[in-house]
Design an enzyme around this catalytic site. Sequence first.
Site, PDB file in Angstrom:
ATOM      1  N   GLY A 157     -55.322  51.288 -42.144  1.00 33.81           N
ATOM      2  CA  GLY A 157     -55.005  51.301 -43.571  1.00 33.81           C
ATOM      3  C   GLY A 157     -54.058  50.210 -44.007  1.00 33.81           C
ATOM      4  O   GLY A 157     -53.389  50.363 -45.034  1.00 33.81           O
ATOM      5  N   GLY A 158     -53.991  49.096 -43.254  1.00 29.08           N
ATOM      6  CA  GLY A 158     -53.156  47.966 -43.671  1.00 29.08           C
ATOM      7  C   GLY A 158     -53.874  47.103 -44.686  1.00 29.08           C
ATOM      8  O   GLY A 158     -54.859  47.526 -45.314  1.00 29.08           O
ATOM      9  N   ALA A 166     -55.832  44.449 -44.352  1.00 30.92           N
ATOM     10  CA  ALA A 166     -57.236  44.165 -44.051  1.00 30.92           C
ATOM     11  C   ALA A 166     -58.103  45.389 -44.320  1.00 30.92           C
ATOM     12  O   ALA A 166     -59.180  45.286 -44.918  1.00 30.92           O
ATOM     13  CB  ALA A 166     -57.377  43.704 -42.603  1.00 30.92           C
ATOM     14  N   GLY A 167     -57.641  46.558 -43.880  1.00 31.82           N
ATOM     15  CA  GLY A 167     -58.416  47.771 -44.087  1.00 31.82           C
ATOM     16  C   GLY A 167     -58.565  48.127 -45.552  1.00 31.82           C
ATOM     17  O   GLY A 167     -59.647  48.541 -46.004  1.00 31.82           O
ATOM     18  N   HIS A 188     -41.698  35.284 -32.063  1.00 31.64           N
ATOM     19  CA  HIS A 188     -40.962  34.817 -33.246  1.00 31.64           C
ATOM     20  C   HIS A 188     -39.573  34.354 -32.825  1.00 31.64           C
ATOM     21  O   HIS A 188     -38.897  35.031 -32.048  1.00 31.64           O
ATOM     22  CB  HIS A 188     -40.852  35.945 -34.275  1.00 31.64           C
ATOM     23  CG  HIS A 188     -40.520  35.460 -35.653  1.00 31.64           C
ATOM     24  ND1 HIS A 188     -39.253  35.015 -35.999  1.00 31.64           N
ATOM     25  CD2 HIS A 188     -41.275  35.349 -36.770  1.00 31.64           C
ATOM     26  CE1 HIS A 188     -39.266  34.653 -37.274  1.00 31.64           C
ATOM     27  NE2 HIS A 188     -40.479  34.847 -37.760  1.00 31.64           N
ATOM     28  N   SER A 217     -36.977  37.312 -40.941  1.00 30.22           N
ATOM     29  CA  SER A 217     -38.088  36.495 -41.419  1.00 30.22           C
ATOM     30  C   SER A 217     -37.783  35.005 -41.419  1.00 30.22           C
ATOM     31  O   SER A 217     -36.643  34.566 -41.595  1.00 30.22           O
ATOM     32  CB  SER A 217     -38.474  36.937 -42.831  1.00 30.22           C
ATOM     33  OG  SER A 217     -39.405  36.053 -43.398  1.00 30.22           O
ATOM     34  N   ARG A 274     -43.208  28.044 -35.039  1.00 28.48           N
ATOM     35  CA  ARG A 274     -42.474  29.084 -34.330  1.00 28.48           C
ATOM     36  C   ARG A 274     -42.413  28.857 -32.825  1.00 28.48           C
ATOM     37  O   ARG A 274     -41.425  29.188 -32.184  1.00 28.48           O
ATOM     38  CB  ARG A 274     -43.112  30.441 -34.644  1.00 28.48           C
ATOM     39  CG  ARG A 274     -42.935  30.822 -36.104  1.00 28.48           C
ATOM     40  CD  ARG A 274     -43.704  32.064 -36.483  1.00 28.48           C
ATOM     41  NE  ARG A 274     -43.440  32.414 -37.880  1.00 28.48           N
ATOM     42  CZ  ARG A 274     -43.983  33.444 -38.500  1.00 28.48           C
ATOM     43  NH1 ARG A 274     -44.840  34.225 -37.842  1.00 28.48           N
ATOM     44  NH2 ARG A 274     -43.708  33.707 -39.759  1.00 28.48           N
ATOM     45  N   GLU A 285     -55.260  41.461 -37.874  1.00 27.76           N
ATOM     46  CA  GLU A 285     -54.614  41.031 -36.634  1.00 27.76           C
ATOM     47  C   GLU A 285     -55.373  41.486 -35.399  1.00 27.76           C
ATOM     48  O   GLU A 285     -55.191  40.916 -34.324  1.00 27.76           O
ATOM     49  CB  GLU A 285     -53.179  41.568 -36.571  1.00 27.76           C
ATOM     50  CG  GLU A 285     -52.352  40.983 -35.449  1.00 27.76           C
ATOM     51  CD  GLU A 285     -50.917  41.465 -35.449  1.00 27.76           C
ATOM     52  OE1 GLU A 285     -50.205  41.204 -34.454  1.00 27.76           O
ATOM     53  OE2 GLU A 285     -50.501  42.094 -36.441  1.00 27.76           O
ATOM     54  N   ARG A 295     -49.871  31.101 -34.646  1.00 26.90           N
ATOM     55  CA  ARG A 295     -50.090  31.324 -36.082  1.00 26.90           C
ATOM     56  C   ARG A 295     -49.063  30.576 -36.925  1.00 26.90           C
ATOM     57  O   ARG A 295     -47.872  30.579 -36.638  1.00 26.90           O
ATOM     58  CB  ARG A 295     -50.016  32.820 -36.395  1.00 26.90           C
ATOM     59  CG  ARG A 295     -50.145  33.127 -37.893  1.00 26.90           C
ATOM     60  CD  ARG A 295     -50.235  34.607 -38.132  1.00 26.90           C
ATOM     61  NE  ARG A 295     -49.016  35.299 -37.762  1.00 26.90           N
ATOM     62  CZ  ARG A 295     -47.920  35.375 -38.532  1.00 26.90           C
ATOM     63  NH1 ARG A 295     -47.887  34.739 -39.696  1.00 26.90           N
ATOM     64  NH2 ARG A 295     -46.870  36.063 -38.135  1.00 26.90           N
TER      65      ARG A 295
END
Length: 618
Positions: free
Chosen positions: A11-12, A14-15, A236, A250, A297, A389, A399
């Site tokens: 349910g993110g 993309a979903g 990261h 971030s 990164r 992802e 990425r």
Amino acid sequence: MRQPKIIIVGGGLAGLMATIRAAESGLVVDLFSIVPVKRSHSVCAQGGINAAKNQKGEGDTTDKHFDDTIYGGDFLANQPLVKRMCEAAPGIIDLLDRMGVMFNRTPEGLLDYRRFGGTLYHRTAFAGATTGQQLLYALDEQVRRHEAEGRVKKFEGWTFLSAVIDEGRVCRGICGMDLRSMEIRTFPADAVIFATGGIGAIFGRSTNSVVCTGSAQSALFQQGVDYANGEFIQVHPTAIPGEDKLRLMSESARGEGGRVWVPRNPAEKRHPKDIPESDRFYFLEEWYPKYGNLVPRDIATRAIHRIVYQEKLGLDGQAAVYLDVSHIPRETLNRKLEGILEIYEKFLGVDPREEPMKVFPGMHYTMGGIWVNGEDQATNVPGILAAGECEYQYHGANRLGANSLVSCIFGGGLAGTSAVKYVKNLEKGAEATAQAVYESERKSGRKESETDPPGRLGKPSHHLARTGRLDDRARHGDAHQQEFASHACEDSNARGSLQENQLERPRQVVQPDAELRARAGKHAGAVPGSYPRGLGTQRIAWRALQAGVPRPRRCQLAQDHARQVGQLRRSAYLRAGGHFFDQAARAPIRRGEVTTRSGWLTRERSDEKVSSVEESGL
């Protein structure tokens, strides 16, 4: 008349985007999520979303966005899809804006953009430091509209166990478990889209949510769904260490002017605010003057490791460096970075507006994932698609910052549209599948839930025996993969050379081992001597496994091969005068043309940009 149904697992972003596209076409959608949709891991995205709209008048274009994405991924991304994504990105921003996402704006009322690592342009739209949350809530509102109209039904608190695959190797639904009642059920569907996120939990501590276990990818892989580039894991450079898990600081902190530094004296005892500029080592700015603190990164991560473990300049002898935003006006910090600064202040009890933050690299993102084709997000098993992802193709070996959100939304939308087209063209749907197929899968899921030890990820080995496919994942290879396979390790003790004269050698095709060739021959369309896109490194690991090489060494061999492939492509690109090459035809392709043999695109690259990358040491 048959009513097609689509199931979406995850349910993110993309979903949800896949759900919107499918529901807009009038189809019925069942949306499964292990957590409430608004708690999906997409909510944790902080920095922003990329789109080359040239709002700052810097001459940015979608071509340059494509260029930065391919270069940042060491030329290992699926270039045709990346090009389509970059061209669609400005429209995605406009769509989200119309949906009501509260992007930051300039005093003139235009969308504001910030810089992110790996680019020289202000390309990243953002909503403070909680961009993922704002995007997720906006898409969920659209899904709720379709839910109210009866086209979408949510199953929150359900975990995926396995796909229901019939005797013809076609997916006909899923088997899932309700985490509240522990009920195990099968759900018929004509197509299933997987948007289950990354696999961060397998690393113990990462910036991922604790539900990002990779269990869905593991179950699908063991059912015969191809998996590609599993060794491409992004670290990261700025994460907040914690006893339970890592928390992301971030890249937007550096995009707004944050600086990374350590004291030049490893025995420094003064408070960081009392250390003068002359005694501070801004190592990223000194080592990479073109990009400064916004190097990609992987470059920043390696630099921090060098400072801590080679130069022995870690803070108080510990694995940490300073990320300093205290010189930025408080009003600016509160307007653009308040969300992430509150996270640091909450968990460490220090106000980053007043003194530098202590950060260190941490596992962050999964570039590899489920293999999907370069056209419609479909896997090698008919009826199964993947987006976000959990699939492999948009980011290559590394990425680009703020590309994750745009790839999720673009990939999800493409998967939703493709699933609609697929189910409408099916001769017979899930309703024609024998009930015994679903009942067998349900009983298998019940047996595994009763016998598996707590915390087990994936499905037990007896599932492999049931499918009869221990390793039927080889696919038809393309020309450039065959060519670069000749530079790979031929045994466990030898590595391919990176000398440039290899590009001028006669074309070679490495014949695979007899056993691997026999297994590859099981797949329809497989030809001897070919290796699939994205699976070249798995071949190296396989040969090392045969030679009895320990697992860490096998992984290193596979990573070295992937790195060699990227460097050889980069060298060929520069030697060609800034054109991508059709590796099969050995000739530059016309601007904008796509070749189906190798999937390479061509585009001119300015001499200024090439020199800037080389000068910065990237």
